[in-house]
Motif scaffolding. Structure first.
Motif, short mmCIF file in Angstrom:
data_model
loop_
_atom_site.label_atom_id
_atom_site.label_comp_id
_atom_site.label_asym_id
_atom_site.label_seq_id
_atom_site.Cartn_x
_atom_site.Cartn_y
_atom_site.Cartn_z
N UNK A 90 6.47 -2.90 -5.96
CA UNK A 90 5.46 -3.06 -4.92
C UNK A 90 4.55 -4.26 -5.10
N UNK A 91 4.59 -4.93 -6.26
CA UNK A 91 3.73 -6.09 -6.49
C UNK A 91 4.32 -7.33 -5.80
N UNK B 79 -2.76 0.67 6.90
CA UNK B 79 -2.11 1.74 6.14
C UNK B 79 -0.63 1.43 5.93
N UNK B 80 -0.23 1.47 4.63
CA UNK B 80 1.16 1.21 4.30
C UNK B 80 1.54 -0.25 4.32
N UNK B 81 0.58 -1.14 4.59
CA UNK B 81 0.88 -2.57 4.64
C UNK B 81 0.47 -3.29 3.37
N UNK B 82 -0.05 -4.50 3.55
CA UNK B 82 -0.46 -5.32 2.41
C UNK B 82 -1.81 -4.86 1.89
N UNK B 83 -1.93 -4.76 0.57
CA UNK B 83 -3.18 -4.37 -0.06
C UNK B 83 -3.57 -5.41 -1.11
N UNK C 142 0.86 -1.19 0.00
CA UNK C 142 0.00 0.00 0.00
C UNK C 142 0.90 1.24 0.00
N UNK C 143 1.10 1.82 -1.19
CA UNK C 143 2.00 2.98 -1.31
C UNK C 143 1.44 3.94 -2.36
N UNK C 144 1.70 5.25 -2.21
CA UNK C 144 1.21 6.25 -3.17
C UNK C 144 1.74 5.98 -4.58
N UNK C 145 0.86 6.19 -5.57
CA UNK C 145 1.26 6.09 -6.96
C UNK C 145 1.11 4.71 -7.58
N UNK C 146 0.86 3.67 -6.75
CA UNK C 146 0.82 2.32 -7.32
C UNK C 146 -0.35 2.16 -8.28
#
Length: 527
Positions: free
Chosen positions: A517-518, A490-494, A461-465
């Motif tokens: 990030x994948x 927040x900021x973890x696994x999505x 979970x990060x901006x821009x992904x």
């Protein structure tokens, strides 16, 4: 148009019922196995009695067959394992001739007690042997029932009315049911020791074959009289012959034989023996009843999905089917999702229902889950053969029902476990009368419709992904239909579930996997 073949002689009402329900029907009797194999692929349903033998070879040719209906109880002439593997429902009509068969057993009991066949033959031969035929009363005698199911319980009711004492051997007979019938439950040894008359009402299985063996016949009360209107093979016929000739068994009446038609049999000609040619269901009323019932049951299944008296899948009445169908659709989707994500790692699965789903019969829901789960391995899986395929793979299946109602008015959760004990679960609910919805995947809350081609992506979970993913798929010519996102924190696994207009190729999947990030990407497909 839905088509059914009636391949045995059957009351005309069967064909009438099919036509009234909008099912096209052909009645072609006397077909040889080769002739049946040539035409069976043209039919959705096959209605039979005892003449047609539905073998593995015939089933192999029946690519479109969905249901086999037996007008009667016995299904010895159907290869049920082969039908189940092919996803074909096998159903019978266990109640249509119950009264008729029970009455046949009672009639043979009276015939034995009063030696009616011998007395009739003697009198019509111009003899008057009044002193020769000394009978016994049935009143006050003990009747031993081996099997107290549909037919056995009717026999018990009639026997109680005749002032007989009834004892029954049946592992499935509950004390409450025995009390309701006014009979005594006993083990087999006690029944053999006490009964003046013994009548059998069980199917022929490995457990019941020769249940009246030579050894068990020797344990019976001297002077016992034995009646069998159930199935040949329940009695050792050679041993019964010896027991009749020795006088240990005072009389026996058989409507069924090990080999039928019984043109020859060791019991023929033995004193105090009565034989009839499998007449248990041979009354006008029974023939009409089973014909109507098999046609109604088959039409219900073919037209509405209702399942009655099936031997290889859970029953679901035509009235229940519309109400349960949305739950089955959801269950199939959850099973398919879990199967595609976990695959061969799954060693056991549990199906939990709560809320409104907890008030339904869980068996169809479980079968639907397994249908989705096993659909990963074969395109010909359905609710009939899925449980068998699951057993073949050694899959342990548990059903759990919760009375509680949580955040959703109804919830179905499917949890898998691998050989290391790690669990993964998915859960879904219904919105409105038919809208299915995934609400949780592997502990992450997410709302998604499962349909068509989809992409499953686990990422950081990060901006821009999301922007980078959309750009990549757009350049690759992949059109996104719907977009569903959930995250553990927040900021973890999505998790992303995307519906796409067409399957994503392996090359395009590889490019998605290379995105920063994948963690995981998989292509999914739902019916």
């Amino acid at each position: 148009m839905t088509r059914v073949l009636i391949s045995d002689k059957m009351d005309p009402r069967a064909a009438e019922v099919f036509r009234e329900r909008g099912v096209e029907v052909d009645q072609i009797t006397g077909l040889s196995p080769e002739e049946l194999k040539k035409i069976i692929n043209d039919y959705d349903g096959l209605a039979i009695r005892s003449a047609t033998k539905v073998t593995k070879d015939i089933i192999a040719e029946a690519k479109n067959l969905k249901v086999i209906g037996r007008a009667g109880i016995g299904v010895d002439n159907i290869d049920i394992p082969a039908a189940s593997s092919a996803g074909i429902v096998v159903m019978n009509t266990p109640f249509g001739n119950s009264i008729t068969t029970a009455e046949q057993a009672i009639a043979l009991m009276f015939a034995l007690a009063r030696q009616i066949p011998e007395a009739n033959a003697s009198t019509q031969a111009s003899k008057w042997e009044k002193n020769r035929f000394m009978g016994v009363e049935v009143s006050g005698k003990t009747l031993g029932l081996i099997g107290a199911g549909n037919i056995g319980s009717i026999v018990a009711d009639r026997a109680v009315g005749l002032k007989m004492k009834v004892i029954a051997y049946d592992p499935f007979l509950t004390p409450e049911r025995a009390l309701e019938l006014g009979i005594e439950k006993a083990d087999l040894e006690t029944l053999l020791h006490k009964a003046d008359f013994i009548t059998l009402h069980v199917p022929l299985t490995d457990q019941t074959r020769n249940i009246l063996s030579r050894e068990n016949l020797a344990k019976t009360k001297k002077g016992v009289r034995i009646i069998n209107c159930a199935r040949g093979g329940l009695i050792d016929e050679e041993a019964l012959k010896d027991a009749l000739e020795s006088g240990h068994v005072a009389g026996a009446a058989l409507d069924v034989f090990l080999k039928e038609p019984a043109k020859e049999n060791p019991l023929f000609g033995v004193p105090n023996f009565i034989a009839t040619p499998h007449l248990g269901a041979s009354t006008t009323e029974a023939q009409v009843n089973v014909a109507i019932q098999v046609a109604e049951q088959m039409a219900d299944y073919l037209l509405t999905g209702g399942v009655s008296n099936a031997l290889n899948m859970p029953s679901l009445s035509a009235e229940e089917a519309p109400r349960v169908r949305p739950y089955m659709a959801l269950s199939e989707q959850l099973g398919r999702l879990l199967g595609q994500l976990e695959g061969d790692k799954i060693k056991s699965v549990s199906i939990e229902v709560e809320g409104a789903a907890a008030h339904l019969d869980q068996k169809p829901i479980t079968s639907a889950v397994l249908s989705g789960l096993m659909g990963v391995y074969s395109q010909s899986v359905n609710m009939v053969n899925a449980p068998f395929l699951a057993r073949e793979r050694g899959l342990d299946v548990r059903e759990i029902r919760h009375d509680r109602e949580g955040a959703y008015h109804t919830l179905i959760r499917v949890t898998s476990r691998d050989d290391k004990g790690q669990e993964k679960s998915v859960a879904g609910t219904l919105f409105g009368s038919e809208g299915t919805r995934l609400v949780e995947i592997f502990g992450i809350k997410i709302e998604a419709n499962l349909s068509g081609d989809m992409l499953y992506i686990v990422n950081d979970d990060a901006p821009g992904f999301i922007g980078r993913l959309g750009t990549l798929l757009g350049k690759a010519g992949v059109n996104i239909g719907t977009f569903h996102l959930g995250r553990r924190n927040t900021g973890g696994e999505a998790v992303l579930l995307l519906s796409v207009d067409s399957p994503v190729t392996a090359g395009k999947m590889a490019k998605v996997a290379e995105l920063s990030g994948v963690r995981e990407v998989k292509s999914l497909h739902f019916l």
